[in-house]
Design a protein around this motif. Sequence first.
Motif, short mmCIF file in Angstrom:
data_model
loop_
_atom_site.label_atom_id
_atom_site.label_comp_id
_atom_site.label_asym_id
_atom_site.label_seq_id
_atom_site.Cartn_x
_atom_site.Cartn_y
_atom_site.Cartn_z
N MET A 291 9.73 -6.58 -26.50
CA MET A 291 10.17 -7.65 -27.37
C MET A 291 8.97 -8.15 -28.17
N GLU A 292 9.15 -8.29 -29.45
CA GLU A 292 8.09 -8.81 -30.30
C GLU A 292 7.96 -10.32 -30.09
N ARG A 293 6.79 -10.81 -30.41
CA ARG A 293 6.52 -12.24 -30.23
C ARG A 293 5.86 -12.80 -31.48
N LEU A 294 6.08 -14.09 -31.69
CA LEU A 294 5.41 -14.79 -32.78
C LEU A 294 4.01 -15.18 -32.34
N LYS A 295 3.14 -15.42 -33.29
CA LYS A 295 1.78 -15.84 -32.98
C LYS A 295 1.71 -17.37 -33.00
N ARG A 296 1.14 -17.91 -31.94
CA ARG A 296 1.04 -19.36 -31.82
C ARG A 296 0.15 -19.94 -32.93
N LYS A 297 -0.81 -19.15 -33.39
CA LYS A 297 -1.71 -19.67 -34.43
C LYS A 297 -0.95 -19.99 -35.71
N HIS A 298 0.16 -19.29 -35.98
CA HIS A 298 0.94 -19.60 -37.17
C HIS A 298 1.63 -20.96 -37.03
N ALA A 299 2.08 -21.30 -35.83
CA ALA A 299 2.68 -22.63 -35.62
C ALA A 299 1.61 -23.71 -35.77
N ARG A 300 0.40 -23.44 -35.26
CA ARG A 300 -0.68 -24.42 -35.41
C ARG A 300 -1.08 -24.58 -36.88
N ILE A 301 -1.13 -23.48 -37.61
CA ILE A 301 -1.44 -23.55 -39.04
C ILE A 301 -0.37 -24.35 -39.77
N CYS B 53 7.77 -17.19 -43.82
CA CYS B 53 7.35 -15.79 -43.71
C CYS B 53 6.81 -15.42 -42.33
N ARG B 54 6.19 -16.33 -41.63
CA ARG B 54 5.53 -15.98 -40.37
C ARG B 54 6.21 -16.49 -39.12
N LEU B 55 7.14 -17.43 -39.24
CA LEU B 55 7.77 -18.03 -38.06
C LEU B 55 9.26 -17.72 -38.00
N ARG B 56 9.62 -16.50 -38.36
CA ARG B 56 11.01 -16.07 -38.28
C ARG B 56 11.28 -15.43 -36.92
N PRO C 111 15.86 -15.26 -27.33
CA PRO C 111 14.81 -16.28 -27.28
C PRO C 111 13.67 -15.95 -28.23
N ILE C 112 13.13 -16.99 -28.84
CA ILE C 112 11.99 -16.83 -29.73
C ILE C 112 10.75 -17.17 -28.91
N LEU C 113 9.97 -16.15 -28.57
CA LEU C 113 8.80 -16.33 -27.73
C LEU C 113 7.53 -16.17 -28.54
N PHE C 114 6.50 -16.90 -28.12
CA PHE C 114 5.18 -16.78 -28.73
C PHE C 114 4.32 -15.87 -27.89
#
Length: 103
Positions: free
Chosen positions: A1-11, A62-65, A94-97
């Motif tokens: 499962m792919e995951r989002l990067k937490r740094k994009h949420a912080r940005i 673009c980054r938090l989909r 589920p959307i996981l980081f």
Amino acid sequence: MERLKRKHARIFWGLTGTFLGMEGLGWCLRTVGGSPWLLELSSWIGILGFLPFFASCWVWRCRLRCPNCRDRGRSSSVRLNRLKTDSCKSCGSPILFDDQMGE
């Protein structure tokens, strides 16, 4: 499962905070301002404050989909809490980081 990067949420939250801070500073300068250069400075701060706003919108779109269905409109996650997860409103996954445990 792919995951989002937490740094994009912080940005995203950093850019949003910068936008709100610049708009608040511009508002304070307009309220206090008595001299013409102070009013002009507040106008420029207000205009330039929209640059971080547009950048945060770009990061959000673009980054938090959802990494599974890539739905743009309904699947965004900007949660900074590692203990809670969001789920996609389109596909239900589920959307996981990258720093969260997998299910």
